[in-house]
Design an enzyme around this catalytic site. Sequence first.
Site, mmCIF file in Angstrom:
data_model
loop_
_atom_site.group_PDB
_atom_site.id
_atom_site.type_symbol
_atom_site.label_atom_id
_atom_site.label_comp_id
_atom_site.label_asym_id
_atom_site.label_seq_id
_atom_site.Cartn_x
_atom_site.Cartn_y
_atom_site.Cartn_z
ATOM 1 N N ASN A 275 1.080 -0.983 -0.078
ATOM 2 C CA ASN A 275 0.382 0.176 -0.126
ATOM 3 C C ASN A 275 0.670 1.120 -0.374
ATOM 4 O O ASN A 275 2.113 1.176 0.357
ATOM 5 C CB ASN A 275 -0.971 -0.244 1.663
ATOM 6 N N ASP B 243 -4.758 -6.717 5.899
ATOM 7 C CA ASP B 243 -5.010 -6.982 6.148
ATOM 8 C C ASP B 243 -5.529 -9.010 5.310
ATOM 9 O O ASP B 243 -5.883 -9.412 6.310
ATOM 10 C CB ASP B 243 -7.113 -6.534 5.754
ATOM 11 N N LYS C 64 9.306 -16.378 -10.383
ATOM 12 C CA LYS C 64 8.507 -15.987 -10.384
ATOM 13 C C LYS C 64 7.111 -16.388 -11.730
ATOM 14 O O LYS C 64 7.767 -17.126 -12.408
ATOM 15 C CB LYS C 64 9.376 -15.008 -11.844
ATOM 16 N N LYS D 257 -14.458 0.626 17.260
ATOM 17 C CA LYS D 257 -13.030 -0.110 16.659
ATOM 18 C C LYS D 257 -12.388 0.057 18.366
ATOM 19 O O LYS D 257 -10.912 -0.666 18.403
ATOM 20 C CB LYS D 257 -12.035 0.501 15.962
ATOM 21 N N LYS E 214 -10.980 -3.551 19.795
ATOM 22 C CA LYS E 214 -9.763 -3.855 20.103
ATOM 23 C C LYS E 214 -9.158 -3.622 21.093
ATOM 24 O O LYS E 214 -7.877 -3.797 21.430
ATOM 25 C CB LYS E 214 -8.923 -2.967 19.223
HETATM 26 N N1 CTP Z 1 -3.604 -3.001 12.136
HETATM 27 C C1 CTP Z 1 -2.196 -3.778 13.154
HETATM 28 N N2 CTP Z 1 -2.958 -5.367 12.423
HETATM 29 C C2 CTP Z 1 -3.885 -5.855 10.965
HETATM 30 C C3 CTP Z 1 -4.340 -4.396 11.081
HETATM 31 C C4 CTP Z 1 -4.753 -3.279 11.432
HETATM 32 O O1 CTP Z 1 -2.113 -3.417 13.163
HETATM 33 N N3 CTP Z 1 -3.346 -6.774 10.515
HETATM 34 C C5 CTP Z 1 -3.771 -1.681 13.229
HETATM 35 C C6 CTP Z 1 -3.201 -0.564 12.463
HETATM 36 O O2 CTP Z 1 -1.962 -0.417 12.599
HETATM 37 C C7 CTP Z 1 -3.906 0.735 13.011
HETATM 38 C C8 CTP Z 1 -5.876 -0.036 13.068
HETATM 39 O O3 CTP Z 1 -5.097 -1.406 13.651
HETATM 40 O O4 CTP Z 1 -3.767 0.788 14.548
HETATM 41 C C9 CTP Z 1 -6.276 0.233 12.119
HETATM 42 O O5 CTP Z 1 -6.726 -0.866 10.971
HETATM 43 P P1 CTP Z 1 -7.947 -0.332 10.584
HETATM 44 O O6 CTP Z 1 -7.394 -1.402 8.719
HETATM 45 O O7 CTP Z 1 -8.468 0.679 9.942
HETATM 46 O O8 CTP Z 1 -9.586 -1.032 10.784
HETATM 47 P P2 CTP Z 1 -9.153 -3.139 10.591
HETATM 48 O O9 CTP Z 1 -9.514 -3.668 11.702
HETATM 49 O O10 CTP Z 1 -8.496 -3.561 10.139
HETATM 50 O O11 CTP Z 1 -10.576 -2.850 10.354
HETATM 51 P P3 CTP Z 1 -11.706 -2.322 8.887
HETATM 52 O O12 CTP Z 1 -10.207 -2.860 8.117
HETATM 53 O O13 CTP Z 1 -12.451 -2.766 8.298
HETATM 54 O O14 CTP Z 1 -11.854 -0.994 8.996
#
Ligand code: CTP
Length: 391
Positions: A203, A273, A283, A333, A337
């Site tokens: 990303n 994610d 490759k 969230k 968490k």
């Molecule tokens: N984060 C993490 N590990 C992951 C995904 C996210 O530690 N596998 C942490 C990011 O560093 C950030 C927070 O979670 O602090 C936000 O994550 P975000 O992607 O916005 O939320 P999600 O819980 O993944 O929810 P969604 O994608 O459904 O919005």
Amino acid sequence: MRIIVGITGGIAAYKVPELVRLLKKAGHEVRCAATEHALEFVTRVTLETISGNALYSDLFASGRTEHISLKDWGEMLVVAPATANIIGKVSNGIADDAISTLLLAFSGKPVVMAPAMNYEMWAHPAVQRNIATLKGWGIRMVGPEVGELACGVSGTGRMAEPEQIATYIASLSTFNFQLSTQKWLVTAGPTYERIDSVRFIGNYSSGKMGFALAQALADAGADVELVTGPTALTIEHPRVKTTRVESACEMFAAATAVFPGCNGAILSAAVADYRPAECANHKLKKQGDEGMHLDLVQNPDILATLGGMKKEGQRLVGFALETDNEEANAQRKLEKKNLDYIVLNSLRDAGAGFGVDTNKVTIIARDGRHKESPLMSKQEVARMIVETTAL
Ligand code: CTP
């Protein structure tokens, strides 16, 4: 705060009485020290009158070890202007005048330098190497700025203006050492999830916010474990230990290993994610007209895992990047968490988010309190986050 202003021999020394005036106005006690060459550009009488204190300039004044008593008195040392000469001397451990002796003796306390010199001198590899050495020891640089130089040409080398130096000092002094017995974890940057030996899913996160947070925590005196995904950024601070990882699983392993020994953690990484279920060790070939399908599996949620591990007294701060129902989603969230604070990044604001140098956030506490920042540099946003969530 008790601040020593050390002046070395550059033309910008004529601006230093204004810096001393601003620092006094901000409520600091100031004592000045100057090299003999500095006193060619600014007078002893001016410095003593404005600071209200005797000037230290003579290393060999009979029977006195003033650089030692002065360094014990001072809580911060500001060298302005800092010439190529003083930068070269101190980075090589030379102490042969009032300011270089002070600098070598002034350990464990913040030092700020405002370099000023001709632009070609500034660009010289020797000067750049010396600056890198000093930064590596934790000395902070303010400037130099681009502008017209005393020699008549324009370039990088002008001393930062007194207002700018005073503002920088103000931002440091609210911070100093308040977290000096603490250790904090910061995650930063993107993660790369390998598809095959040459491709990955990633990303656009630059890591700037996370690196600014690590710097702000270290400025506040904390030891910092910075776990970062792939980024070109580096941080040179004696209290910051950087661990470089590539994937979410590697970041998970590094973060969960250090978190139990930390007072808190701020997770700003943009963690993927999902990752490919399999990573080919060669490759992959083109698949032809029918297209290509990747099976993805979910990555561990580092933030939620730390929320589950969190012990009494530990603080946990997460980030949320939302596009709709921003605050309600962020609050949800935070609860899910087990966080103490969540920093909401809005993609709706121009100038905020990925890649750019600025950001605008809302910090939401567990009890629902909100604090909104204006659009500011990521450094300023980082300070605000640390002030709100860690101090
Ligand atoms: N984060 C993490 N590990 C992951 C995904 C996210 O530690 N596998 C942490 C990011 O560093 C950030 C927070 O979670 O602090 C936000 O994550 P975000 O992607 O916005 O939320 P999600 O819980 O993944 O929810 P969604 O994608 O459904 O919005």
